[in-house]
Scaffold this motif. Structure first.
Motif, PDB file in Angstrom:
ATOM      1  N   ARG A  86       0.853  -1.179   0.000  1.00 33.03           N
ATOM      2  CA  ARG A  86       0.000   0.000   0.000  1.00 33.03           C
ATOM      3  C   ARG A  86       0.890   1.231   0.000  1.00 33.03           C
ATOM      4  O   ARG A  86       1.695   1.435   0.912  1.00 33.03           O
ATOM      5  CB  ARG A  86      -0.915   0.005   1.216  1.00 33.03           C
ATOM      6  CG  ARG A  86      -1.868  -1.172   1.194  1.00 33.03           C
ATOM      7  CD  ARG A  86      -2.892  -1.119   2.277  1.00 33.03           C
ATOM      8  NE  ARG A  86      -2.335  -0.713   3.566  1.00 33.03           N
ATOM      9  CZ  ARG A  86      -3.038  -0.699   4.688  1.00 33.03           C
ATOM     10  NH1 ARG A  86      -4.300  -1.061   4.678  1.00 33.03           N
ATOM     11  NH2 ARG A  86      -2.486  -0.328   5.812  1.00 33.03           N
ATOM     12  N   LYS A  87       0.763   2.032  -1.009  1.00 30.89           N
ATOM     13  CA  LYS A  87       1.597   3.229  -1.124  1.00 30.89           C
ATOM     14  C   LYS A  87       1.058   4.324  -0.209  1.00 30.89           C
ATOM     15  O   LYS A  87      -0.147   4.462  -0.033  1.00 30.89           O
ATOM     16  CB  LYS A  87       1.612   3.709  -2.561  1.00 30.89           C
ATOM     17  CG  LYS A  87       2.318   2.760  -3.483  1.00 30.89           C
ATOM     18  CD  LYS A  87       2.418   3.338  -4.852  1.00 30.89           C
ATOM     19  CE  LYS A  87       3.167   2.339  -5.732  1.00 30.89           C
ATOM     20  NZ  LYS A  87       3.474   2.878  -7.014  1.00 30.89           N
ATOM     21  N   GLY A  88       1.981   5.082   0.345  1.00 32.10           N
ATOM     22  CA  GLY A  88       1.606   6.223   1.155  1.00 32.10           C
ATOM     23  C   GLY A  88       1.210   5.886   2.583  1.00 32.10           C
ATOM     24  O   GLY A  88       0.737   6.747   3.305  1.00 32.10           O
ATOM     25  N   VAL A  89       1.407   4.648   3.004  1.00 35.59           N
ATOM     26  CA  VAL A  89       1.060   4.282   4.372  1.00 35.59           C
ATOM     27  C   VAL A  89       2.303   4.441   5.235  1.00 35.59           C
ATOM     28  O   VAL A  89       3.352   3.893   4.932  1.00 35.59           O
ATOM     29  CB  VAL A  89       0.527   2.839   4.449  1.00 35.59           C
ATOM     30  CG1 VAL A  89       0.319   2.424   5.885  1.00 35.59           C
ATOM     31  CG2 VAL A  89      -0.737   2.706   3.656  1.00 35.59           C
ATOM     32  N   ARG A  90       2.186   5.225   6.311  1.00 38.58           N
ATOM     33  CA  ARG A  90       3.303   5.430   7.237  1.00 38.58           C
ATOM     34  C   ARG A  90       2.903   4.966   8.616  1.00 38.58           C
ATOM     35  O   ARG A  90       1.769   5.166   9.037  1.00 38.58           O
ATOM     36  CB  ARG A  90       3.658   6.910   7.322  1.00 38.58           C
ATOM     37  CG  ARG A  90       4.322   7.440   6.099  1.00 38.58           C
ATOM     38  CD  ARG A  90       4.711   8.886   6.239  1.00 38.58           C
ATOM     39  NE  ARG A  90       4.862   9.299   7.629  1.00 38.58           N
ATOM     40  CZ  ARG A  90       5.025  10.540   8.016  1.00 38.58           C
ATOM     41  NH1 ARG A  90       5.013  11.500   7.129  1.00 38.58           N
ATOM     42  NH2 ARG A  90       5.171  10.849   9.278  1.00 38.58           N
ATOM     43  N   LEU A  91       3.843   4.367   9.274  1.00 36.78           N
ATOM     44  CA  LEU A  91       3.601   3.998  10.666  1.00 36.78           C
ATOM     45  C   LEU A  91       3.885   5.196  11.544  1.00 36.78           C
ATOM     46  O   LEU A  91       4.864   5.902  11.354  1.00 36.78           O
ATOM     47  CB  LEU A  91       4.491   2.835  11.075  1.00 36.78           C
ATOM     48  CG  LEU A  91       4.229   1.506  10.386  1.00 36.78           C
ATOM     49  CD1 LEU A  91       5.244   0.478  10.861  1.00 36.78           C
ATOM     50  CD2 LEU A  91       2.830   1.028  10.677  1.00 36.78           C
ATOM     51  N   GLN A  92       3.031   5.441  12.513  1.00 39.94           N
ATOM     52  CA  GLN A  92       3.226   6.555  13.431  1.00 39.94           C
ATOM     53  C   GLN A  92       3.132   6.039  14.858  1.00 39.94           C
ATOM     54  O   GLN A  92       2.288   5.198  15.168  1.00 39.94           O
ATOM     55  CB  GLN A  92       2.176   7.629  13.213  1.00 39.94           C
ATOM     56  CG  GLN A  92       2.315   8.336  11.892  1.00 39.94           C
ATOM     57  CD  GLN A  92       1.301   9.465  11.756  1.00 39.94           C
ATOM     58  OE1 GLN A  92       0.301   9.502  12.457  1.00 39.94           O
ATOM     59  NE2 GLN A  92       1.586  10.387  10.863  1.00 39.94           N
TER      60      GLN A  92
END
Length: 121
Positions: free
Chosen positions: A16-22
């Motif tokens: 999945r593009k654009g998914v960041r872990l925060q």
């Protein structure tokens, strides 16, 4: 009859593009705590390995001298303080060690000089 398909494994799942872990607030607090603890451990190890406190503390021994006419704490600092040390630090330590209210000393007074003084000079 319906057929049940197996779920895709992690390697088969589409990226999945654009998914960041925060990190959550709790995660950030835990990370900061770990960094702080690591810093304290490194600082303590450095103090133990480099033996820094003993460099500032001296040997803990005090030397007693009898003040003669004309002597001042500044003259004692110039004569007895370790080379390269701050004379004002030597004077403050002498005042503190002897529990003096001022830096004035009088003829015949017994005072203690901080450790590391070169009294034999």
């Amino acid at each position: 009859m319906s057929t049940i398909l197996p779920l895709p494994t992690a390697s088969e799942a589409p990226a999945r593009k654009g998914v960041r872990l925060q990190l959550t607030q709790r995660g950030r607090a835990a990370a900061m705590a770990l960094v702080f603890i690591a810093g304290v451990v490194v600082a303590l190890l450095a103090l133990l390995v480099l033996d820094i406190p003993s460099a500032f503390a001296g040997s803990g021994e005090l030397e007693s001298v009898t003040v003669r006419s004309g002597d001042t704490l500044w003259s004692y600092a110039e004569r007895f303080a370790p080379e390269g040390s701050d004379p004002q630090y030597f004077i403050r330590e002498t005042v503190r060690i002897n529990d003096l209210s001022t830096a004035r000393i009088t003829d015949g007074q017994e005072i203690l000089l901080p450790a590391g003084s070169a009294l034999d000079s």
